[in-house]
Design a protein around this motif. Structure first.
Motif, short mmCIF file in Angstrom:
data_model
loop_
_atom_site.label_atom_id
_atom_site.label_comp_id
_atom_site.label_asym_id
_atom_site.label_seq_id
_atom_site.Cartn_x
_atom_site.Cartn_y
_atom_site.Cartn_z
N ARG A 78 0.86 -1.19 0.00
CA ARG A 78 0.00 0.00 0.00
C ARG A 78 0.89 1.22 0.00
O ARG A 78 1.73 1.40 0.88
N CYS A 79 0.72 2.07 -1.02
CA CYS A 79 1.48 3.30 -1.12
C CYS A 79 0.54 4.48 -1.00
O CYS A 79 -0.58 4.45 -1.53
N GLU A 80 0.99 5.50 -0.31
CA GLU A 80 0.17 6.66 -0.03
C GLU A 80 0.90 7.93 -0.41
O GLU A 80 2.08 8.10 -0.08
N ALA A 81 0.21 8.82 -1.10
CA ALA A 81 0.72 10.16 -1.38
C ALA A 81 0.18 11.06 -0.27
O ALA A 81 -1.03 11.20 -0.12
N MET A 82 1.06 11.63 0.50
CA MET A 82 0.64 12.49 1.61
C MET A 82 -0.07 13.73 1.07
O MET A 82 -1.02 14.22 1.67
N GLN A 83 0.42 14.25 -0.06
CA GLN A 83 -0.21 15.37 -0.76
C GLN A 83 -0.25 15.01 -2.24
O GLN A 83 0.72 14.47 -2.76
N ALA A 140 -4.32 6.73 -1.57
CA ALA A 140 -3.74 5.42 -1.24
C ALA A 140 -4.10 4.40 -2.30
O ALA A 140 -5.26 4.31 -2.73
N ILE A 141 -3.10 3.61 -2.69
CA ILE A 141 -3.26 2.56 -3.70
C ILE A 141 -2.72 1.26 -3.11
O ILE A 141 -1.66 1.26 -2.48
N GLU A 142 -3.44 0.17 -3.35
CA GLU A 142 -2.97 -1.14 -2.91
C GLU A 142 -2.69 -2.02 -4.12
O GLU A 142 -3.37 -1.93 -5.14
#
Length: 129
Positions: A39-44, A63-65
Motif C-alpha cells: 500500500r502506497c500513499e501520497a501524503m499530498q 492510497a493505492i494497494e
C-alpha cells in the motif's frame, strides 16, 4: 491497519528488500507491506483520483494497494500503513518484496506485481495499469 513494523530493512546499493516499507526522498510517497499487499500513499497530491465509491465516507484518492496478483486499486481508508521514519528508497533505487517490485525516480514511484499489473504515483500523477 499495520500492526507490526519490522525494524530492519536490508539495504544494498540501490536495492531494498523486506516486507515492511519505505518512503521516497521527498517524504511525500510512503509505502508499507502487510500480509503480501503493498500500500502506497501520497501524503499530498494534485492528480484527479478515480471516482469515489458511494460507500466510501473516509479518505479517498491518496492510497493505492497492489497484491501479488491482480490489478492495483485505490483504497477507501481511515488509517495509514506508512511509517514516516521508514527507510528512504533513493531515486534510481529499487525495492523488492515477494512477488512485488518498485522503482523510484524523481518523477515518482512505479510498482508492479508478477503479472505486470501495477501503478505509477507522483504528487501530480496517478496511473493504474
Amino acid at each position: 491497519m499495520m500492526t507490526r513494523w519490522v525494524a530492519a530493512l536490508a539495504l544494498l546499493p540501490g536495492l531494498a528488500a523486506a516486507e515492511d516499507g519505505f518512503r521516497l526522498p521527498s517524504g511525500n510517497i510512503r509505502c508499507g507491506v502487510w500480509e503480501g499487499v503493498l500500500r502506497c500513499e501520497a501524503m499530498q497530491f494534485s492528480y484527479r483520483p478515480p471516482q469515489r465509491p458511494a460507500d466510501c465516507d473516509l479518505e479517498w484518492g491518496g492510497a493505492i494497494e497492489l497484491g501479488r496478483r491482480g490489478p492495483a486499486a485505490p483504497v477507501c481508508h481511515g488509517d495509514t500503513v506508512t511509517d514516516p521514519k521508514a527507510p528512504v528508497l533513493a531515486y534510481g533505487g529499487a525495492w523488492q518484496g515477494e512477488g512485488l517490485s518498485c522503482s523510484a525516480a524523481p518523477q515518482g514511484l512505479r510498482c508492479s506485481n508478477a503479472e505486470g499489473r501495477g501503478f505509477e504515483m507522483a504528487r501530480a500523477r496517478l496511473r493504474l495499469f
